[in-house]
Design a protein around this motif. Sequence first.
Motif, mmCIF file in Angstrom:
data_model
loop_
_atom_site.group_PDB
_atom_site.id
_atom_site.type_symbol
_atom_site.label_atom_id
_atom_site.label_comp_id
_atom_site.label_asym_id
_atom_site.label_seq_id
_atom_site.Cartn_x
_atom_site.Cartn_y
_atom_site.Cartn_z
ATOM 1 N N VAL A 111 18.869 43.286 117.270
ATOM 2 C CA VAL A 111 17.762 44.437 117.438
ATOM 3 C C VAL A 111 17.978 45.065 118.589
ATOM 4 N N GLU A 112 18.552 44.712 119.447
ATOM 5 C CA GLU A 112 18.527 45.353 120.787
ATOM 6 C C GLU A 112 19.857 46.551 120.792
ATOM 7 N N VAL A 113 20.618 46.522 119.702
ATOM 8 C CA VAL A 113 21.711 47.584 119.528
ATOM 9 C C VAL A 113 20.950 48.810 119.449
ATOM 10 N N PRO A 114 21.310 50.053 120.258
ATOM 11 C CA PRO A 114 20.431 51.013 120.220
ATOM 12 C C PRO A 114 20.301 51.912 119.070
ATOM 13 N N SER A 115 21.458 52.106 118.138
ATOM 14 C CA SER A 115 21.314 52.437 116.763
ATOM 15 C C SER A 115 20.244 52.023 116.114
ATOM 16 N N ILE A 116 20.068 50.556 116.170
ATOM 17 C CA ILE A 116 19.473 49.791 115.053
ATOM 18 C C ILE A 116 18.146 49.362 115.539
ATOM 19 N N ASN A 117 17.786 49.514 116.993
ATOM 20 C CA ASN A 117 16.377 49.216 117.386
ATOM 21 C C ASN A 117 15.232 49.871 116.993
ATOM 22 N N PRO A 118 15.324 51.169 116.541
ATOM 23 C CA PRO A 118 14.194 51.925 116.076
ATOM 24 C C PRO A 118 13.976 51.420 114.738
ATOM 25 N N LEU A 119 14.868 51.136 113.990
ATOM 26 C CA LEU A 119 14.871 50.740 112.475
ATOM 27 C C LEU A 119 14.219 49.476 112.648
ATOM 28 N N ALA A 120 14.936 48.286 113.504
ATOM 29 C CA ALA A 120 14.303 46.968 113.435
ATOM 30 C C ALA A 120 12.855 47.083 113.818
ATOM 31 N N ARG A 121 12.344 47.971 114.769
ATOM 32 C CA ARG A 121 11.002 48.108 114.865
ATOM 33 C C ARG A 121 10.146 48.642 113.987
ATOM 34 N N ALA A 122 10.787 49.362 112.992
ATOM 35 C CA ALA A 122 9.999 49.842 111.872
ATOM 36 C C ALA A 122 9.703 48.833 110.882
ATOM 37 N N VAL A 123 11.029 48.187 110.432
ATOM 38 C CA VAL A 123 10.645 46.938 109.798
ATOM 39 C C VAL A 123 9.805 45.905 110.179
ATOM 40 N N ALA A 124 10.046 45.528 111.389
ATOM 41 C CA ALA A 124 8.721 44.610 112.169
ATOM 42 C C ALA A 124 7.513 45.084 111.796
ATOM 43 N N LYS A 125 7.135 46.303 111.916
ATOM 44 C CA LYS A 125 5.926 46.862 111.829
ATOM 45 C C LYS A 125 5.352 46.878 110.358
ATOM 46 N N GLU A 126 6.297 46.901 109.593
ATOM 47 C CA GLU A 126 5.937 47.009 108.018
ATOM 48 C C GLU A 126 5.530 45.450 107.710
ATOM 49 N N CYS A 127 6.183 44.406 108.697
ATOM 50 C CA CYS A 127 5.333 43.143 108.044
ATOM 51 C C CYS A 127 3.964 42.775 108.765
ATOM 52 N N GLY A 128 3.419 43.972 109.169
ATOM 53 C CA GLY A 128 1.735 43.977 109.249
ATOM 54 C C GLY A 128 1.213 42.679 110.206
ATOM 55 N N GLY A 129 2.237 42.351 111.326
ATOM 56 C CA GLY A 129 1.608 41.123 111.998
ATOM 57 C C GLY A 129 1.594 39.869 111.277
ATOM 58 N N LEU A 130 2.092 39.568 110.115
ATOM 59 C CA LEU A 130 1.909 38.309 109.553
ATOM 60 C C LEU A 130 3.192 37.358 109.792
ATOM 61 N N PRO A 131 2.631 36.482 110.712
ATOM 62 C CA PRO A 131 3.879 35.605 111.381
ATOM 63 C C PRO A 131 4.740 35.047 110.039
ATOM 64 N N LEU A 132 4.412 34.603 108.880
ATOM 65 C CA LEU A 132 5.285 34.206 107.866
ATOM 66 C C LEU A 132 6.231 35.217 107.546
ATOM 67 N N ALA A 133 5.636 36.409 107.134
ATOM 68 C CA ALA A 133 6.341 37.605 106.928
ATOM 69 C C ALA A 133 7.555 38.080 108.078
ATOM 70 N N LEU A 134 6.947 38.056 109.285
ATOM 71 C CA LEU A 134 7.860 38.353 110.449
ATOM 72 C C LEU A 134 9.155 37.327 110.642
ATOM 73 N N LYS A 135 8.719 36.130 110.256
ATOM 74 C CA LYS A 135 9.768 35.294 110.300
ATOM 75 C C LYS A 135 10.880 35.130 109.390
ATOM 76 N N THR A 136 10.612 35.308 107.892
ATOM 77 C CA THR A 136 11.299 35.257 106.897
ATOM 78 C C THR A 136 12.003 36.628 106.867
ATOM 79 N N VAL A 137 11.433 37.891 107.008
ATOM 80 C CA VAL A 137 12.018 39.022 107.126
ATOM 81 C C VAL A 137 13.269 39.208 108.070
ATOM 82 N N GLY A 138 12.781 38.617 109.231
ATOM 83 C CA GLY A 138 13.627 38.426 110.457
ATOM 84 C C GLY A 138 14.791 37.750 110.049
ATOM 85 N N LYS A 139 14.644 36.657 109.631
ATOM 86 C CA LYS A 139 15.940 35.548 109.289
ATOM 87 C C LYS A 139 16.823 36.517 108.273
ATOM 88 N N SER A 140 16.141 36.891 107.353
ATOM 89 C CA SER A 140 16.932 37.617 106.162
ATOM 90 C C SER A 140 17.781 38.882 107.058
#
Length: 645
Positions: free
Chosen positions: A15-44
């Motif tokens: 997620v720290e790769v410059p070209s991926i970081n903005p997309l990763a932050r957008a994906v994380a934002k779509e998880c809506g702050g839900l811990p279970l979603a953040l963990k499962t989507v992050g792992k995937s």
Amino acid sequence: EAAWNLFAQNAGDVVEVPSINPLARAVAKECGGLPLALKTVGKSMRNKRRIELWKHALHHLQHSDPHVKHIEDEVYRRLKLSYDSLPSKILQSCFLFCSLYPENYSIGTDELIQCWIADRLINEHQPLEDCFNDGIALIETLKDSCLLEQGDYGGTVKLHDVVRDVAIWISTKQGSEKPCASILFTNITKPPKQFSGFSELTVILLVGNPINKIHDNLFAGLRKLRVLNLSQSHIVTLPPSLSQLQELRALLLRDCCYLEKLPSLGALRKLLVMDLSGTRLRELPNGTSKLKKLQELHLSRTHHLETIEAGTISGLQSLELLDMSFSAYKWDTRCNVDYGKASFNEILTLDRLSIVKLRLDKVDSVTLDSAWLMKLREFNIQISPGSCDSNHLATQHDEKRAILRGVDLMGIKGLNGLLDTASALDLVICGGISALSELSISHRLSSLQSVKSLSISKCDCITSLISGDNISGTILPNLEHLSLNRLENLGAILGGMVPRKGCLKWLKTIEVVDCKKLKALISFALLQQVKNLEQIKVKNCSKMKYIIGGEVSAEMIPKLRVIELSDLPMLKTICSRLPAWPALEMIEVRNCPMLTKLPFATSNGVAATLKEIRGELQWWNRLIYSNDEIKSSLQHRFQPLKPLR
């Protein structure tokens, strides 16, 4: 920021790769702050370095089905991304299969893998060990994706209740390719008379219900059924229509404690696993010998089983696992041949057999040959005349365990092959010898060199584990775990002359409970042998005065990590005070009123590795220290124990 940190922790450094970081932050934002979603989507998305994959994930989250309910919009579509990211359709099907079990239900991994094999999610045309290895790999992948988690007991897994809801939602939304029926622990007493209109059913789970009768037509028309699980029900028998299930691969009737009779099974030619454990069957069903593809036969705790027709076991030439632990069936070769029953020799004809668990009344009429036992990957063989008591240690994976219960160890014949090959040995209520080393001599065994785990309990004849007076070579050179329990006359672990080096040299753990005459656990002579010792546990030894005798140096106990002491009213010392403890991590003391000093010579001698000292607050306040520096260095490591009720 907390949501991003949780997501990044699960997705990895990518997620720290410059070209991926903005997309990763957008994906994380779509998880809506839900811990279970953040963990499962992050792992995937963990360590995925292609930008296209991150764009795909973001698109999925932003453009999921707009017609779902609010809760689904909040959680389900985010968790579905983890499902969609699974690397194969097989894994997706395995995940959806888990939703057939109830909410928060701990699913046995063995049963789950059996069902996956039967439902063709794992290739059945390979050895059973490979099938189970594939199953474990699938389970670990689902765990890594946060779609499956550890169950409440060892050897189990479960679905988070929200993840299970998502699995059911996905199945409903997509339409399942494999129709299944699941009614578990719902207290229904009468199942449907017929699954009319459900001819495509492949799985039926009717587990844990007080069903006492199955209607004659229930199985009619279910020609595609592959898994039938009626475990823990109250059925007494099954209808003849069972024979119509010619695609059936798994018949699971475990702990149907009223089940007395089954119809002929000869038509179930594709059956791979049959579990009749804990039933009241008096004889194996007719046609069992025709199950040429059967790989697993489970008959443990069949306390009423009297008859297995001659030729039944030898007919199961694909059998790889036979579990008859604590079964009442008698394998006496001479007697069984005379009465037309299956003899032990039939087991010896099974070339594919790799796991055997059974009980024998005696060994003089069967052949426990070393070569045959060596071929097995795992065995649990109990010699217990007239007893099918099930109170014993479970076999670990790939372990070869021998259990001798109520046996005269000096007089019994035919043990050599078993003792030569066993990696775990349990002696319970046995007699005839005063030291285990006599067993080696009386049966002309070299050293019990295969034994890595040894448990001795309720053997009142034992006065020492090893008597150096009557052995010339090494004994138990590879032993790692030793448990001694309720040995009324045990006076020492090592008695007589010190045997040649090599005895107990790999010992890692020692546990002693209820040995009333034992005054010292480890003599100075024994200490010279056990330099790999890591853990000591002693409980309820009323005459125990010290744990380790003699002047001890750090070089003698370089790996000792844990000391647990409980209910030792005469204990005065653990050992002489050491200038340093190389590896000690934890000391726990409970109800040892005379132990007033801990074995630390100086504050510098308190191990840097020491994490905690547990004990009763009253005991801690009575401790005596040679100086205040030692007391100060130990104080912050103390954790008070709650009083036992």
